[in-house]
Scaffold this motif. Sequence first.
Motif, PDB file in Angstrom:
ATOM      1  N   PRO A 105       0.815  -1.216   0.000  1.00  0.00           N
ATOM      2  CA  PRO A 105       0.000   0.000   0.000  1.00  0.00           C
ATOM      3  C   PRO A 105       0.856   1.277   0.000  1.00  0.00           C
ATOM      4  O   PRO A 105       0.452   2.282  -0.570  1.00  0.00           O
ATOM      5  N   LYS A 106       2.040   1.239   0.617  1.00  0.00           N
ATOM      6  CA  LYS A 106       2.905   2.424   0.680  1.00  0.00           C
ATOM      7  C   LYS A 106       3.874   2.495  -0.492  1.00  0.00           C
ATOM      8  O   LYS A 106       4.317   3.578  -0.861  1.00  0.00           O
ATOM      9  N   HIS A 107       4.239   1.359  -1.053  1.00  0.00           N
ATOM     10  CA  HIS A 107       5.214   1.296  -2.141  1.00  0.00           C
ATOM     11  C   HIS A 107       4.592   0.560  -3.330  1.00  0.00           C
ATOM     12  O   HIS A 107       4.809  -0.643  -3.500  1.00  0.00           O
ATOM     13  N   CYS A 138       9.260  -1.887   3.796  1.00  0.00           N
ATOM     14  CA  CYS A 138       8.696  -1.414   5.066  1.00  0.00           C
ATOM     15  C   CYS A 138       8.151  -2.534   5.955  1.00  0.00           C
ATOM     16  O   CYS A 138       7.803  -2.296   7.104  1.00  0.00           O
ATOM     17  N   GLY A 139       8.009  -3.735   5.428  1.00  0.00           N
ATOM     18  CA  GLY A 139       7.521  -4.852   6.230  1.00  0.00           C
ATOM     19  C   GLY A 139       6.007  -4.966   6.318  1.00  0.00           C
ATOM     20  O   GLY A 139       5.499  -5.855   6.994  1.00  0.00           O
ATOM     21  N   SER A 163      -3.492  -6.170  -5.587  1.00  0.00           N
ATOM     22  CA  SER A 163      -3.445  -4.860  -6.226  1.00  0.00           C
ATOM     23  C   SER A 163      -4.846  -4.360  -6.547  1.00  0.00           C
ATOM     24  O   SER A 163      -5.791  -5.146  -6.673  1.00  0.00           O
ATOM     25  N   SER A 164      -4.969  -3.043  -6.694  1.00  0.00           N
ATOM     26  CA  SER A 164      -6.283  -2.443  -6.947  1.00  0.00           C
ATOM     27  C   SER A 164      -6.870  -2.946  -8.260  1.00  0.00           C
ATOM     28  O   SER A 164      -8.083  -3.120  -8.379  1.00  0.00           O
TER      29      SER A 164
END
Length: 151
Positions: free
Chosen positions: A46-48, A62-63, A69-70
Amino acid sequence: MNIKQLIMKKTIILALSVLMSTSGLFAQTKAGKIDTTIHATYYSCPKHPEVITQKPGKCPKCGMALQISSKEQMKASALKNYTCPVHLDVVSHDPGKCPKCGRKMALSAKEQMKAEVTKLYTCPMHPDVALTKDGICPKCGTALVEKKKIK
């Protein structure tokens, strides 16, 4: 006929029979037939969003847990989804039985709402034949009847 001609004739007949019997295995199908294509599911962070894999897991940056995926979520929402009444995580595009408990898969809540809006026509002799428009049964030629909604 000499022996060479007889062998040639049998070889041609054998080759034709093999070709005719295996042609159904390679056919990609539509309209009630099986799609043999293997569809890949992609997971992303979600962040990358640049982190994309074909398996669920953790983002290497980030773990965080990777999510479908959308684009995959949009595809899934457009298809009919059947869920197990007990195991809500078990989702299938085909009706059948839950692999965990063996219960009959039911249409998801969203699909049930769509079905209430859409008229459905079925064959009195073949209940598995269901079309969204009036017509005749492709299996037996009987006129389709509107399916009554059970409230």
